[in-house]
Design an enzyme around this catalytic site. Sequence first.
Site, PDB file in Angstrom:
ATOM      1  N   SER A 142       0.857  -1.205   0.000  1.00 45.46           N
ATOM      2  CA  SER A 142       0.000   0.000   0.000  1.00 45.46           C
ATOM      3  C   SER A 142       0.880   1.237   0.000  1.00 45.46           C
ATOM      4  O   SER A 142       2.048   1.175   0.412  1.00 45.46           O
ATOM      5  CB  SER A 142      -0.867   0.006   1.264  1.00 45.46           C
ATOM      6  OG  SER A 142      -1.563   1.229   1.387  1.00 45.46           O
ATOM      7  N   TYR A 155      -1.994  -0.174  10.608  1.00 44.27           N
ATOM      8  CA  TYR A 155      -1.950  -0.666   9.217  1.00 44.27           C
ATOM      9  C   TYR A 155      -0.634  -0.286   8.502  1.00 44.27           C
ATOM     10  O   TYR A 155      -0.009  -1.154   7.871  1.00 44.27           O
ATOM     11  CB  TYR A 155      -3.180  -0.127   8.496  1.00 44.27           C
ATOM     12  CG  TYR A 155      -3.367  -0.473   7.045  1.00 44.27           C
ATOM     13  CD1 TYR A 155      -3.863  -1.713   6.645  1.00 44.27           C
ATOM     14  CD2 TYR A 155      -3.090   0.462   6.050  1.00 44.27           C
ATOM     15  CE1 TYR A 155      -4.080  -2.008   5.295  1.00 44.27           C
ATOM     16  CE2 TYR A 155      -3.299   0.176   4.707  1.00 44.27           C
ATOM     17  CZ  TYR A 155      -3.798  -1.057   4.333  1.00 44.27           C
ATOM     18  OH  TYR A 155      -4.018  -1.341   3.008  1.00 44.27           O
TER      19      TYR A 155
HETATM   20  P1  NAD Z   1     -11.544  -5.904  -0.045  1.00 41.01           P
HETATM   21  O1  NAD Z   1     -11.921  -5.799   1.388  1.00 41.01           O
HETATM   22  O2  NAD Z   1     -12.426  -5.312  -1.088  1.00 41.01           O
HETATM   23  O3  NAD Z   1     -11.314  -7.431  -0.404  1.00 41.01           O
HETATM   24  C1  NAD Z   1     -10.525  -8.215   0.440  1.00 41.01           C
HETATM   25  C2  NAD Z   1     -10.642  -9.661   0.036  1.00 41.01           C
HETATM   26  O4  NAD Z   1      -9.830 -10.422   0.932  1.00 41.01           O
HETATM   27  C3  NAD Z   1     -12.059 -10.206   0.163  1.00 41.01           C
HETATM   28  O5  NAD Z   1     -12.251 -11.209  -0.812  1.00 41.01           O
HETATM   29  C4  NAD Z   1     -12.050 -10.830   1.570  1.00 41.01           C
HETATM   30  O6  NAD Z   1     -13.021 -11.836   1.709  1.00 41.01           O
HETATM   31  C5  NAD Z   1     -10.627 -11.368   1.604  1.00 41.01           C
HETATM   32  N1  NAD Z   1     -10.072 -11.508   2.955  1.00 41.01           N
HETATM   33  C6  NAD Z   1     -10.109 -10.617   3.971  1.00 41.01           C
HETATM   34  N2  NAD Z   1      -9.485 -11.125   5.049  1.00 41.01           N
HETATM   35  C7  NAD Z   1      -9.035 -12.361   4.691  1.00 41.01           C
HETATM   36  C8  NAD Z   1      -8.329 -13.372   5.383  1.00 41.01           C
HETATM   37  N3  NAD Z   1      -7.962 -13.216   6.671  1.00 41.01           N
HETATM   38  N4  NAD Z   1      -8.031 -14.512   4.715  1.00 41.01           N
HETATM   39  C9  NAD Z   1      -8.418 -14.686   3.431  1.00 41.01           C
HETATM   40  N5  NAD Z   1      -9.103 -13.750   2.735  1.00 41.01           N
HETATM   41  C10 NAD Z   1      -9.406 -12.609   3.362  1.00 41.01           C
HETATM   42  O7  NAD Z   1     -10.046  -5.306  -0.115  1.00 41.01           O
HETATM   43  P2  NAD Z   1      -9.326  -4.437  -1.257  1.00 41.01           P
HETATM   44  O8  NAD Z   1      -9.626  -3.002  -0.995  1.00 41.01           O
HETATM   45  O9  NAD Z   1      -9.554  -5.027  -2.594  1.00 41.01           O
HETATM   46  O10 NAD Z   1      -7.800  -4.645  -0.813  1.00 41.01           O
HETATM   47  C11 NAD Z   1      -7.025  -5.728  -1.269  1.00 41.01           C
HETATM   48  C12 NAD Z   1      -5.587  -5.517  -0.850  1.00 41.01           C
HETATM   49  O11 NAD Z   1      -5.118  -4.266  -1.349  1.00 41.01           O
HETATM   50  C13 NAD Z   1      -5.384  -5.450   0.666  1.00 41.01           C
HETATM   51  O12 NAD Z   1      -4.171  -6.064   1.010  1.00 41.01           O
HETATM   52  C14 NAD Z   1      -5.344  -3.964   0.953  1.00 41.01           C
HETATM   53  O13 NAD Z   1      -4.620  -3.681   2.116  1.00 41.01           O
HETATM   54  C15 NAD Z   1      -4.638  -3.468  -0.298  1.00 41.01           C
HETATM   55  N6  NAD Z   1      -4.894  -2.058  -0.641  1.00 41.01           N
HETATM   56  C16 NAD Z   1      -6.149  -1.618  -0.980  1.00 41.01           C
HETATM   57  C17 NAD Z   1      -6.314  -0.278  -1.337  1.00 41.01           C
HETATM   58  C18 NAD Z   1      -7.658   0.292  -1.742  1.00 41.01           C
HETATM   59  O14 NAD Z   1      -7.762   1.522  -1.908  1.00 41.01           O
HETATM   60  N7  NAD Z   1      -8.681  -0.508  -1.953  1.00 41.01           N
HETATM   61  C19 NAD Z   1      -5.226   0.588  -1.328  1.00 41.01           C
HETATM   62  C20 NAD Z   1      -3.973   0.094  -0.964  1.00 41.01           C
HETATM   63  C21 NAD Z   1      -3.822  -1.228  -0.640  1.00 41.01           C
END
Ligand code: NAD
Length: 257
Positions: A142, A155
């Site tokens: 991130s 985080y």
């Molecule tokens: P999201 O919450 O939309 O999706 C997360 C997915 O992971 C879901 O399918 C959920 O069921 C699964 N999940 C959650 N906890 C889990 C666990 N303990 N074991 C297995 N599966 C699990 O998340 P997102 O926004 O798509 O983020 C995905 C990744 O990208 C994360 O690592 C997040 O930190 C990172 N990220 C997201 C953003 C953003 O703006 N969306 C920005 C930077 C980084």
Amino acid sequence: MTNRLLNKVAIVTGSTRGIGRAIATLFAAEGAYVVFNSHRFDDAAAEMIATMDKDRSLFIEADVSDPASMQQLVDQTIARFGPVDVLINNAGMDVFSEPLEMTPAQWQRCFAVDLEGAWNTARSVLPSMLGKGAGSIVNIASVHGHKIIPGCFPYPVAKHALIGLTKSLGIEYAARGIRVNSISPGLIMTDNVKNWLNSCPDPAAETARQAAILPCKRIGTPEEVAYTALFLASDEARFINATDILIDGGRSQLYHE
Ligand code: NAD
């Protein structure tokens, strides 16, 4: 599509929603056998199962924070599709607190999922990759792994450490054909982010404010992160190792306007 991952075996953790879902969907479209995952079987998982090719994909319910579950996930993947070529450690969760208000449980869960989850899965997959002398691991970090937004503790601590894990493993196994890289997305318009924006007093104004602070004046999409993961997973990126790609529209390089 161009078969950039033709017949590669890929595991994408946390891939029933958001960025992970976009990655799993793109990898399947590019010819990979895909194991997609979530810690729970819910509507999103059912919908994803319905859309993926049953002969070339498999949903495995497993929590990345549990090493034994991730070993089983990897064993099942190998039994079904063969040795793993690509691991995308995408599963993650926001744990945002003021440091002194954070509970011990919040600290533990954040590190268990956002950091140890990636190591649990990598540790299970590495013997198979080392046996083949090839493999690509991509950790979804991130911008919080580079910069600090107050009130988001712990985080960013976990995401900084995830980038450290990336570099460390990338060097440890470079001479044996394994590449380990990370991607650091900025704000990406997932359902989670939409829900957060909709919870703001003025959703339209907050969405416009978030876009305005980005040099490119728009919020990123899950597909844009997925294409970066595709490149790092593919042989096109074969000389790229132990590094991080920021995908944030340039935001993290901006001092001020
Ligand atoms: P999201 O919450 O939309 O999706 C997360 C997915 O992971 C879901 O399918 C959920 O069921 C699964 N999940 C959650 N906890 C889990 C666990 N303990 N074991 C297995 N599966 C699990 O998340 P997102 O926004 O798509 O983020 C995905 C990744 O990208 C994360 O690592 C997040 O930190 C990172 N990220 C997201 C953003 C953003 O703006 N969306 C920005 C930077 C980084």
